[in-house]
Design an enzyme around this catalytic site. Structure first.
Site, PDB file in Angstrom:
ATOM      1  N   ASP A   1       0.868  -1.171   0.000  1.00 54.67           N
ATOM      2  CA  ASP A   1       0.000   0.000   0.000  1.00 54.67           C
ATOM      3  C   ASP A   1       0.915   1.235   0.000  1.00 54.67           C
ATOM      4  O   ASP A   1       2.149   1.141   0.137  1.00 54.67           O
ATOM      5  CB  ASP A   1      -0.961  -0.021   1.196  1.00 54.67           C
ATOM      6  CG  ASP A   1      -2.224   0.793   0.895  1.00 54.67           C
ATOM      7  OD1 ASP A   1      -2.163   1.699   0.041  1.00 54.67           O
ATOM      8  OD2 ASP A   1      -3.270   0.548   1.524  1.00 54.67           O
TER       9      ASP A   1
HETATM   10  C1  NOJ Z   1      -4.100   3.758   0.061  1.00 55.67           C
HETATM   11  C2  NOJ Z   1      -5.279   2.863   0.162  1.00 55.67           C
HETATM   12  O1  NOJ Z   1      -5.228   2.152   1.392  1.00 55.67           O
HETATM   13  C3  NOJ Z   1      -5.403   1.846  -0.957  1.00 55.67           C
HETATM   14  O2  NOJ Z   1      -6.675   1.240  -0.865  1.00 55.67           O
HETATM   15  C4  NOJ Z   1      -5.206   2.494  -2.281  1.00 55.67           C
HETATM   16  O3  NOJ Z   1      -5.341   1.520  -3.301  1.00 55.67           O
HETATM   17  C5  NOJ Z   1      -3.846   3.129  -2.303  1.00 55.67           C
HETATM   18  N1  NOJ Z   1      -3.772   4.162  -1.273  1.00 55.67           N
HETATM   19  C6  NOJ Z   1      -3.514   3.765  -3.649  1.00 55.67           C
HETATM   20  O4  NOJ Z   1      -4.206   4.922  -3.818  1.00 55.67           O
END
Ligand code: NOJ
Length: 741
Positions: free
Chosen positions: A293
């Site tokens: 993430d």
């Molecule tokens: C953080 C989020 O937790 C995740 O769901 C997302 O895909 C990523 N950022 C990318 O934006």
């Protein structure tokens, strides 16, 4: 030609020759062999490049959130040619996407994964996933995802970070909006359908994209429902509740998996070899790639489980994290880590193999660029808006309908109240592309007007502000029925938007009481990205409709249901609590030695049973619940074990005067097990459409093997007694018994 220019021309020509010479033997039809061919010709730096997903908005001039139409920085393109990035994050538009891929193919010869969050919206905004889940409709989930795939390509992305498979038991957690609700089976079915829709049968067809199952795993169990918070959970619960949707996603062929931000029993998921290697790869057989993430590798330092960014990189890749999103711990440190032996070349190679495999599965080596003509021809904006309207109709859950307040009587004069009822913006949701072109979006007011309703709108109150009671009284005086928008703004749910109170904010109850005092029927339409606690509203309103964040075409969809042009189809996939204090509340709670006993003298539950002093412990509306415009009765419920399946059946009768569909649900409890088991667990469902007075025998087959559970890491199906309910929700139905021998 100056010497300098001559030099650059020579370098460019050599680069092109190198690329074609380097990967001339690559064959799309033999992915594993091709992966080895590419891998064998990469330098250490180029391998490391494959493991980095850099941040798109820093790669355009000026830096912006939307990179389509922006000028790509020359330094970025040079980096792409050199193989410095395996992927970029962001929406680029087709032209920039193609320019990036051309640079990649001219240079190192490896196309990029270009990813973004198309959660419920790439161009058209569909209802949020929690709403979509309430349709209990696999075909709808698949069709929405397939439409989003082609729309994502138009945004310049070949990869999306969807579906979110986090079982969410706690309404305080803001990200409950992004998933399928509180049930592992339903979440998994929805995830698998979305993966089929996004990836298609063949990801190389130029109309589909790679999916990403996230957030692996048990993110929804964060302590206190607070986002990013730690998770403490037994291995049995991990396996019985949180892993099943991911297993279903792997079985559906999901291309990528994103580990979650949080720590699981102290070890952050981003460096958790038990989760990533032992379970995901070895037990589940996942063969795709993992992507961290956002900056989650770097955050290992803040977790306090890595000494510095180099240590974070070593721990993450050694645990099985193939690609790093945004932060650059891998890019900056892997070369040294490999030289020092803290990361083996084999570990790095395996990560690169996993990344290349996805690129081959997407057909990117053969067709690195998006064929805009083909994709544009495949995207029918009008059909997608019709799909978004259908999705909104099917997501809405009718919770109360006293005295048949709904559907609206034709010709009735309607007073429409509340800011959200006339707000396009508030129809959207936490991951919408926020496209507000009037053409695409409809407010509830627009929807009612389009459906021919005689409606007068007065704002009278905002969800969080003061109530103009005089305005309400004036508006209501002229009307036969009042429709009023309640709930919360969509910005209050989603990532980083947990709430310690899930009651209706502001003075909304004052608005409810004012309408009631006027003596007109009240239809409450509740918006929001989470189940909210609204017992007073539920008591006072004549009809209650849970509309969630219904998307750009939501106003039409809600109006269709209110006038009866579409039947109320949705059924809850979460429990609606009576108050915040009972969270987490979910129908499948483990049985206790002192189950709550409610009787006349103890409306909240008898003391020394599992209850609270001051509130009924049950849900205000339970999982699976939802009314239609007709009624159904069940009789002759049976469970028969036939070899390796249990056949559940019931005679279902439409006892009302309208045609309608019933969602027949099967719940099971294992009566004697090695560990205490859920009081009920969903095992199957089927929708049946019946004419008034018609009775049909509905049969639902459930594999015996699915009645087991994990205990101490082992899946067991135990012989013995089970109880089942074939019913219209998780709280009702006649208990029937069966045994597994
Ligand atoms: C953080 C989020 O937790 C995740 O769901 C997302 O895909 C990523 N950022 C990318 O934006």
């Amino acid at each position: 030609m100056t010497n300098k220019v001559l030099y650059f021309v020579c370098v460019a020509v050599l680069a092109v020759q190198f690329a074609s010479a380097a990967f001339g033997g690559v064959r799309q039809d033999d992915v594993e062999q091709s992966v080895e061919t590419v891998l064998s010709r990469l330098t250490l730096e180029q391998k490391i490049g494959q493991t980095w997903q850099c941040l798109g908005r820093e790669m355009v001039e000026p830096a912006s959130g939307d990179m389509s139409g922006e000028k790509l920085k020359e330094s970025f393109l040079a980096g792409v040619r050199a193989g410095r990035y395996g992927s970029v994050i962001g929406k680029w538009g087709v032209e920039n996407y193609n320019a990036i891929q051309r640079a990649a193919m001219e240079g190192v010869g490896i196309p990029l994964l270009i990813g973004s969050d198309m959660i419920h919206s790439a161009v058209t905004t569909y209802p949020i996933p929690l709403a979509l889940a309430c349709s209990w409709d696999e075909s709808l989930w698949e069709r929405v995802a397939e439409a989003m795939a082609a729309e994502s390509l138009l945004q310049g992305c070949n990869w999306t970070f969807t579906p979110m498979l986090d079982v969410a038991l706690d309404a305080r957690w803001g990200r409950i909006a992004e998933g399928g609700g509180c049930d592992p089976l339903l979440t998994g079915l929805m995830g698998a359908a979305m993966i089929r829709g996004l990836q298609g049968e063949d990801m190389t067809d130029g109309l589909h994209i790679a999916a990403c199952a996230k957030h692996y795993v048990c993110y929804g169990a964060s302590l206190g429902g607070r986002d990013y918070n730690a998770v403490e959970l037994s291995d049995d619960t991990l396996r019985n509740t949180y892993l099943p949707p991911f297993k279903m996603a792997v079985d559906a062929g999901v291309a990528t998996v994103m580990p979650a931000f949080h720590s699981y029993n102290g070890v952050p998921c981003s460096m958790n070899a038990y989760l990533l290697r032992d379970i995901l790869r070895r037990e589940m057989g996942f063969g795709g790639m993992t992507i961290s993430d956002w900056e989650a590798v770097k955050e290992l330092v803040k977790h306090g489980t890595a000494a510095d960014e180099a240590d974070a990189a070593a721990q993450a890749i050694n645990a099985g994290m193939d690609m790093e999103m945004v932060s650059s711990c891998y890019a900056k440190n892997l070369a040294t880590l490999v030289k020092e032996g803290r990361v083996s070349m084999k570990t790095l190679d395996d990560a690169v193999r996993n990344i290349l495999r996805v690129k081959f599965r997407l057909g990117l080596f053969d067709h690195p660029e998006i064929d805009k003509t083909k994709v544009t021809a495949a995207v029918d904006p009008a059909a997608n808006r019709a799909l978004a309207r259908e999705a909104a109709q099917k997501s809405i859950v009718l919770l109360k309908n006293e005295a048949d307040t709904l559907p609206l009587t034709s010709g009735a004069k309607v007073a429409l109240l509340g800011d959200v009822a006339a707000s396009e913006w508030q129809m959207l949701g936490c991951w919408s592309t926020k496209d507000l072109s009037k053409f695409e979006n409809a407010t509830l007011l627009d929807g009612l007007k389009a459906d021919g309703v005689d409606v007068v709108y007065t704002e009278a109150y905002t969800l969080t502000g003061r109530v103009d009671t005089v305005a309400i009284e004036r508006a209501v005086a002229e009307a036969d029925v009042v429709i009023a928008a309640f709930g919360d703004y969509w910005e209050k749910s989603g990532e980083g938007a947990s709430s310690s109170k899930i009651e209706l904010p502001g003075e909304q109850l004052e608005a409810v009481r004012t309408v009631k005092a006027c003596g007109k029927p009240l239809v409450a339409v509740v918006f929001g990205g989470r189940p909210m606690a609204f017992p007073v509203l539920a008591e006072l309103a004549d009809a209650v409709v849970m509309a969630w964040n219904p998307g750009g075409c939501g106003g039409w969809g809600i109006a269709d249901v209110l006038i009866g042009a579409a039947e109320p189809w949705g059924r809850l996939t979460v429990d609606i609590p009576r108050t915040t204090g009972v969270c987490p509340l979910f129908y499948s709670q483990t049985t206790t030695g002192r189950p709550v006993v409610i009787d006349k003298s103890n409306p909240f539950g008898r003391r020394f049973t599992s209850c609270y002093n001051d509130v009924e412990p049950s849900a205000l509306y339970p999982f699976g619940f939802g009314l239609g415009y007709t009624t159904f009765a069940y009789s002759g419920e049976r469970a028969e074990v036939c070899g390796d399946v249990v056949v559940f059946s019931a005679d279902v009768t439409n006892t009302g005067s309208r045609k309608g569909s019933e969602l027949v649900q099967v719940y099971v409890r294992d009566e004697v097990a090695k560990i205490a088991r859920p009081r009920r667990e969903l095992k199957g469902f089927k929708r049946v459409e019946l004419e008034p007075g018609e009775t049909r025998q509905v049969e639902i087959k459930v594999p015996v093997n699915s009645l087991g559970y994990f205990v101490q890491g082992r899946y067991v199906v135990e012989p013995g007694r089970f109880t089942a309910w074939i019913a219209s929700d998780s709280d009702h139905g006649r208990a029937i018994r069966f045994s597994i021998k």
